[in-house]
Write a protein that holds these residues in place. Structure first.
Motif, PDB file in Angstrom:
ATOM      1  N   ASN A   1      37.576  36.663  31.251  1.00 56.38           N
ATOM      2  CA  ASN A   1      36.946  37.194  32.870  1.00 56.38           C
ATOM      3  C   ASN A   1      36.191  35.697  33.574  1.00 56.38           C
ATOM      4  OD1 ASN A   1      37.181  40.110  33.795  1.00 56.38           O
ATOM      5  ND2 ASN A   1      37.049  40.405  31.615  1.00 56.38           N
TER       6      ASN A   1
ATOM      7  N   TRP B   1      44.094  38.726  34.675  1.00 51.95           N
ATOM      8  CA  TRP B   1      44.171  38.382  35.892  1.00 51.95           C
ATOM      9  C   TRP B   1      44.834  38.842  36.946  1.00 51.95           C
ATOM     10  CZ3 TRP B   1      42.324  34.087  33.418  1.00 51.95           C
ATOM     11  CH2 TRP B   1      42.262  34.612  32.120  1.00 51.95           C
ATOM     12  N   LYS B   2      44.200  38.470  38.588  1.00 50.70           N
ATOM     13  CA  LYS B   2      44.795  38.876  39.242  1.00 50.70           C
ATOM     14  C   LYS B   2      45.680  38.684  39.918  1.00 50.70           C
ATOM     15  CE  LYS B   2      41.863  42.388  37.695  1.00 50.70           C
ATOM     16  NZ  LYS B   2      42.231  43.902  36.886  1.00 50.70           N
TER      17      LYS B   2
END
Length: 456
Positions: free
Chosen positions: A119, A145-146
């Motif tokens: 994160n 992951w975004k």
């Protein structure tokens, strides 16, 4: 086959094979732990759940006991105990860098665990970074992951196809920074991923590589330089140092340029106030992402564990390989048994094995093994739901959960024999106790076992 355990005796069941593990390996603090049985009496605990959290090493426990009187807040303390704590805390950065054979310029940021590490890395990625990750990875590697440039690709059934899949995914990524996230060893099957081969492909596409070493680091020597990866994340509670510390080890530039993971004391170099606004100058090193009073005891314990493991790899690997071979031989003959596997062909693996048995709910099996045989295993989807469901289907079974047996330094030949013989008996004759499922988990009806006094 009748087990001596049916009479709630603590005698050792007959071995499945003749091989005996005799290697000198580091010892664990819970080796003498005894647990009660629902049928009466107690038995030495067979901890076959190392992949969830490994027991504490004796050397780690002893080192922490020695350190605790000296424990104090690190950094900026004039007191002698604070200086001692600071020295140990900062020295551990070098220990971890050596443990994974990292580059001398790599930074070591102390975190809580692998999930925390990834994160942090996800928050530190440059804008528009493309991320490629296999969808069968642990949630710690899968979920942080975004954005639109994240590609979660399906894990193929061969190692060669896995390399090709990453190659194709990277070729499809837009221009800009790229990161490949890889799991070193599957927490579901124990199989090792082709990290070095995938890293070579990633380099051709100008991508960096982040290695989830939570399951690999306790079982195999890791070399950042030989594998050619950029970041390694690991957890102390998997590494026989269950005191709440982990680490992210890797290249400093992305971490140095990112906003601090947490805002607070320790991350700041200078804070000023002009009218209603605050001016903040953040630290540039690892402290930038270590705001607040750190887990000094956990960090020290992690360093001791890493030093202990680093000097014993040959014995550790031989110990686990022999026990795993013994376990697989014993389980293979159980009716309805099916082992979960990522790859069709055999590959190198650590001592973790997940399976299903036709006609038996995994949670029920785990409850019976615990209550009647004193064996700790894991049941469920292991924080890798996509992987577990898909591999169960590939094994020709149904459902979304499995049983996982995971070996480590606390495992013995007797533990392996006990779980094999217990499963044979359960499949052939059923349980000796009644079980219920009041809150979604199987438990013995009217469980007579008492928890230790400190649980009151």
């Amino acid at each position: 086959m009748t087990l001596a355990l049916e009479r709630t005796s603590t005698s050792t069941p007959a071995p499945v094979a003749e091989a005996v593990v005799t290697h000198e390996i580091p010892t664990v603090a819970c080796a003498d732990l005894r647990v009660p049985l629902v049928t009466g009496g107690d038995i030495a605990y067979a901890n076959l759940d190392h992949a969830a959290s490994a027991p504490c090493l004796d050397k780690v426990r002893d080192a922490v006991d020695e350190f605790l009187p000296w424990y104090a807040s690190v950094h900026r303390g004039a007191g002698f105990a604070s200086q001692v704590s600071t020295k140990l805390y900062e020295r551990t950065r070098g220990i971890l860098r050596d443990f994974v054979d990292a580059r001398s310029t790599d930074t070591v940021v102390f975190t809580r665990n692998t999930t925390d590490s990834f994160n942090l890395l996800a928050r530190s990625l440059p804008k528009h970074t493309s991320v490629v990750v296999f969808d069968t990875d642990h949630h710690a590697a899968l979920l942080p992951w975004k954005g639109p440039n994240v590609r979660r690709i399906q894990t193929p059934r061969t190692r060669l196809a896995a390399v090709s899949a990453v190659d194709e995914a990277l070729a499809d990524c837009p221009q800009g920074p790229r990161l490949v996230v890889l799991t070193g060893a599957s927490n579901v099957t124990g199989e090792l991923l082709p990290v070095k081969e995938i890293a070579a492909v990633a380099r051709r596409h100008g991508a960096r590589i982040a290695l989830d070493a939570a399951q690999l680091a306790p079982h195999r020597k890791i070399s950042v330089r030989k594998l050619d990866v950029d970041y390694v994340a690991l957890s102390g509670h998997k590494l026989y140092a269950p005191f709440g510390a982990g680490a992210l080890i890797g290249r400093a530039d992305w971490l140095r340029a990112a906003q601090p993971y947490l805002a607070g004391g320790g991350a700041t170099k200078l804070v000023t106030r002009d009218s209603e606004d605050l001016g903040v100058v953040w630290n540039a090193g690892a402290e930038r992402h270590e705001a607040g009073s750190p887990n000094t005891v956990g960090v020290y314990a992690l360093g001791v564990a890493c030093e202990t493991l680093a000097g014993n790899w040959d014995a550790i690997v031989a110990h686990e390989d022999e026990l795993l071979a013994r376990l697989r031989r014993g389980l293979a003959g159980i009716p309805g048994f099916a082992e979960l596997r990522l790859f069709d062909a055999p590959v190198d693996r650590v001592g973790t094995l997940s399976f299903v048995v036709d006609g038996f709910e995994p949670g029920w099996l785990a409850a019976v093994l615990s209550a009647e045989y004193g064996i700790g295993v894991r049941d469920g989807a292991f924080c890798a739901h996509v992987a577990t469901k898909r591999l169960i289907s590939a094994a020709g079974s149904t459902g979304q959960q499995a049983v996982r047996v995971s070996l480590g330094l606390g495992s013995t030949t007797e533990h392996v024999d006990r779980v094999v013989l217990a499963l044979r008996q359960i499949v052939a004759r059923g349980a000796r106790w009644q079980y219920e499922k009041p809150e979604g988990r199987w438990v013995p009806e009217g469980d007579p076992r008492e928890l230790p006094p400190f649980c009151a």
